[in-house]
Design a protein around this motif. Structure first.
Motif, PDB file in Angstrom:
ATOM      1  N   LYS A  22       0.876  -1.167   0.000  1.00 15.15           N
ATOM      2  CA  LYS A  22       0.000   0.000   0.000  1.00 15.15           C
ATOM      3  C   LYS A  22       0.918   1.224   0.000  1.00 15.15           C
ATOM      4  O   LYS A  22       1.840   1.322   0.816  1.00 15.15           O
ATOM      5  CB  LYS A  22      -0.892  -0.010   1.245  1.00 15.15           C
ATOM      6  N   ARG A  23       0.655   2.151  -0.896  1.00 13.60           N
ATOM      7  CA  ARG A  23       1.560   3.286  -1.098  1.00 13.60           C
ATOM      8  C   ARG A  23       1.852   4.053   0.193  1.00 13.60           C
ATOM      9  O   ARG A  23       3.004   4.363   0.486  1.00 13.60           O
ATOM     10  CB  ARG A  23       0.981   4.215  -2.157  1.00 13.60           C
ATOM     11  N   ILE A  24       0.845   4.320   0.985  1.00 14.11           N
ATOM     12  CA  ILE A  24       1.072   5.098   2.209  1.00 14.11           C
ATOM     13  C   ILE A  24       1.954   4.324   3.196  1.00 14.11           C
ATOM     14  O   ILE A  24       2.787   4.911   3.881  1.00 14.11           O
ATOM     15  CB  ILE A  24      -0.257   5.566   2.849  1.00 14.11           C
ATOM     16  N   ILE A  61      -0.375  13.797   0.460  1.00 16.52           N
ATOM     17  CA  ILE A  61      -1.223  13.498  -0.702  1.00 16.52           C
ATOM     18  C   ILE A  61      -2.010  12.212  -0.482  1.00 16.52           C
ATOM     19  O   ILE A  61      -3.224  12.165  -0.722  1.00 16.52           O
ATOM     20  CB  ILE A  61      -0.361  13.387  -1.988  1.00 16.52           C
ATOM     21  N   GLU A  62      -1.342  11.174  -0.013  1.00 16.87           N
ATOM     22  CA  GLU A  62      -2.017   9.887   0.218  1.00 16.87           C
ATOM     23  C   GLU A  62      -3.070   9.993   1.313  1.00 16.87           C
ATOM     24  O   GLU A  62      -4.133   9.388   1.219  1.00 16.87           O
ATOM     25  CB  GLU A  62      -0.994   8.800   0.554  1.00 16.87           C
ATOM     26  N   THR A  63      -2.780  10.769   2.350  1.00 18.56           N
ATOM     27  CA  THR A  63      -3.741  10.961   3.438  1.00 18.56           C
ATOM     28  C   THR A  63      -4.998  11.649   2.916  1.00 18.56           C
ATOM     29  O   THR A  63      -6.115  11.255   3.261  1.00 18.56           O
ATOM     30  CB  THR A  63      -3.107  11.784   4.579  1.00 18.56           C
ATOM     31  N   LYS A  64      -4.813  12.656   2.079  1.00 18.54           N
ATOM     32  CA  LYS A  64      -5.963  13.355   1.491  1.00 18.54           C
ATOM     33  C   LYS A  64      -6.775  12.418   0.605  1.00 18.54           C
ATOM     34  O   LYS A  64      -8.005  12.470   0.602  1.00 18.54           O
ATOM     35  CB  LYS A  64      -5.501  14.570   0.690  1.00 18.54           C
ATOM     36  N   ASN A  71     -11.730  11.959  -4.782  1.00 18.06           N
ATOM     37  CA  ASN A  71     -10.698  12.858  -5.289  1.00 18.06           C
ATOM     38  C   ASN A  71      -9.368  12.125  -5.425  1.00 18.06           C
ATOM     39  O   ASN A  71      -8.334  12.648  -5.068  1.00 18.06           O
ATOM     40  CB  ASN A  71     -10.577  14.063  -4.359  1.00 18.06           C
ATOM     41  N   HIS A  72      -9.386  10.898  -5.946  1.00 16.71           N
ATOM     42  CA  HIS A  72      -8.156  10.115  -6.012  1.00 16.71           C
ATOM     43  C   HIS A  72      -7.241  10.492  -7.158  1.00 16.71           C
ATOM     44  O   HIS A  72      -6.155   9.993  -7.262  1.00 16.71           O
ATOM     45  CB  HIS A  72      -8.460   8.621  -6.071  1.00 16.71           C
ATOM     46  N   GLY A  73      -7.598  11.422  -7.991  1.00 17.61           N
ATOM     47  CA  GLY A  73      -6.764  11.832  -9.098  1.00 17.61           C
ATOM     48  C   GLY A  73      -6.047  13.135  -8.877  1.00 17.61           C
ATOM     49  O   GLY A  73      -5.954  13.959  -9.760  1.00 17.61           O
TER      50      GLY A  73
END
Length: 74
Positions: A22-24, A61-64, A71-73
């Protein structure tokens, strides 16, 4: 150093490859490993600070994204 890829390449120089899935989580583990390299006195202070800035930015960014899945883009 401007991107997460740049930080990955920096860590790779120290034999550290991070892929949790997972990226985060990857970003958080990279930050921990970066702190360990810094504590050991192995990394240039400027490189450390720049990598931390990149990781903090990417983490934000990942947290947002997680808070607003529509708004995943970003």
């Amino acid at each position: 150093m401007k991107t997460l890829y740049d930080v990955q390449q920096l860590l790779k120089k120290y034999g550290i490859l991070v892929h949790v899935g997972k990226r985060i989580w990857d970003i958080e583990l990279m930050a921990i490993e970066l702190d360990n390299i810094n504590r050991a006195g192995l990394i240039d202070k400027h490189d450390y600070m720049m990598a931390k800035l990149v990781l903090n930015h990417e983490h934000e960014i990942e947290t947002k994204k997680e808070k607003d899945p529509k708004n995943h883009g970003i």
